[in-house]
Design a protein around this motif. Structure first.
Motif, PDB file in Angstrom:
ATOM      1  N   SER A 116      23.175 -24.644 -13.409  1.00 42.98           N
ATOM      2  CA  SER A 116      22.821 -23.254 -13.842  1.00 42.98           C
ATOM      3  C   SER A 116      23.798 -22.796 -12.340  1.00 42.98           C
ATOM      4  O   SER A 116      23.785 -21.646 -11.859  1.00 42.98           O
TER       5      SER A 116
ATOM      6  N   CYS B  45      13.078 -24.181  -2.733  1.00 43.02           N
ATOM      7  CA  CYS B  45      12.765 -24.781  -3.874  1.00 43.02           C
ATOM      8  C   CYS B  45      11.448 -25.196  -4.484  1.00 43.02           C
ATOM      9  O   CYS B  45      10.802 -25.251  -5.660  1.00 43.02           O
TER      10      CYS B  45
ATOM     11  N   ARG C 226      13.594 -14.581  -5.857  1.00 43.45           N
ATOM     12  CA  ARG C 226      14.425 -15.269  -6.475  1.00 43.45           C
ATOM     13  C   ARG C 226      14.311 -16.666  -7.491  1.00 43.45           C
ATOM     14  O   ARG C 226      14.994 -16.611  -8.631  1.00 43.45           O
ATOM     15  N   THR C 227      13.583 -17.212  -6.966  1.00 47.11           N
ATOM     16  CA  THR C 227      13.491 -18.750  -7.906  1.00 47.11           C
ATOM     17  C   THR C 227      12.518 -18.066  -8.736  1.00 47.11           C
ATOM     18  O   THR C 227      13.445 -18.879  -9.971  1.00 47.11           O
TER      19      THR C 227
ATOM     20  N   TRP D  40      12.713 -28.978 -14.340  1.00 56.04           N
ATOM     21  CA  TRP D  40      13.317 -27.509 -13.716  1.00 56.04           C
ATOM     22  C   TRP D  40      14.353 -27.948 -12.689  1.00 56.04           C
ATOM     23  O   TRP D  40      15.959 -26.939 -12.907  1.00 56.04           O
TER      24      TRP D  40
ATOM     25  N   LEU E 126      17.714 -25.896 -12.732  1.00 53.11           N
ATOM     26  CA  LEU E 126      18.246 -25.341 -11.941  1.00 53.11           C
ATOM     27  C   LEU E 126      19.521 -25.009 -11.552  1.00 53.11           C
ATOM     28  O   LEU E 126      21.379 -24.767 -11.128  1.00 53.11           O
TER      29      LEU E 126
ATOM     30  N   GLN F 144      12.597 -15.603 -10.623  1.00 51.91           N
ATOM     31  CA  GLN F 144      13.863 -14.639 -12.315  1.00 51.91           C
ATOM     32  C   GLN F 144      14.802 -15.739 -12.016  1.00 51.91           C
ATOM     33  O   GLN F 144      15.426 -15.547 -12.949  1.00 51.91           O
ATOM     34  N   LYS F 145      15.075 -17.210 -11.121  1.00 48.64           N
ATOM     35  CA  LYS F 145      16.159 -18.061 -12.349  1.00 48.64           C
ATOM     36  C   LYS F 145      15.250 -18.147 -13.182  1.00 48.64           C
ATOM     37  O   LYS F 145      16.055 -19.099 -13.957  1.00 48.64           O
TER      38      LYS F 145
ATOM     39  N   ASP G  34      15.243 -16.401 -15.904  1.00 47.74           N
ATOM     40  CA  ASP G  34      16.475 -16.344 -16.234  1.00 47.74           C
ATOM     41  C   ASP G  34      16.890 -17.685 -17.396  1.00 47.74           C
ATOM     42  O   ASP G  34      17.586 -17.477 -18.713  1.00 47.74           O
ATOM     43  N   LEU G  35      16.637 -18.922 -17.105  1.00 47.10           N
ATOM     44  CA  LEU G  35      16.781 -19.665 -18.154  1.00 47.10           C
ATOM     45  C   LEU G  35      16.006 -20.102 -18.840  1.00 47.10           C
ATOM     46  O   LEU G  35      15.546 -21.301 -19.352  1.00 47.10           O
TER      47      LEU G  35
ATOM     48  N   TYR H 186      22.548 -23.039  -9.521  1.00 45.90           N
ATOM     49  CA  TYR H 186      21.828 -22.678  -8.285  1.00 45.90           C
ATOM     50  C   TYR H 186      20.796 -23.757  -7.051  1.00 45.90           C
ATOM     51  O   TYR H 186      21.278 -25.200  -7.677  1.00 45.90           O
TER      52      TYR H 186
END
Length: 79
Positions: free
Chosen positions: A19, A27, A64-65, A12, A16, A67-68, A71-72, A21
């Motif tokens: 991408s 995180c 935010r984490t 993970w 991240l 959501q990311k 998204d992935l 992030y």
């Protein structure tokens, strides 16, 4: 901790980072809270867990984490 969870966390974090992030200590703690839980956690539960280690953590950082990760394709929202 199981080797599977360690590998999952590492995967993970790599996804991240690739991408774009920033994979901060906060995180990483959010990822640990998710992967080490034996049940589904809502954002507030994750926030409460991680705040024990990072008292100044913002709830938006958790959102935010998450959501990311969604998204992935690493997390799926449960309704």
């Amino acid at each position: 901790m199981s080797q599977y969870r360690e590998e999952l966390e590492s995967t993970w974090e790599e996804r991240l980072a690739h991408s774009g992030y920033r994979v901060t200590e906060r995180c990483q703690a959010i990822i640990r809270a998710i992967t080490r839980s034996n049940r589904a956690l809502d954002p507030l539960a994750i926030f409460d867990i991680v705040r024990q280690e990072f008292p100044k953590l913002g709830l938006m950082t958790v959102y935010r984490t998450i959501q990311k990760l969604e998204d992935l394709g690493l997390l799926q929202k449960m309704h």
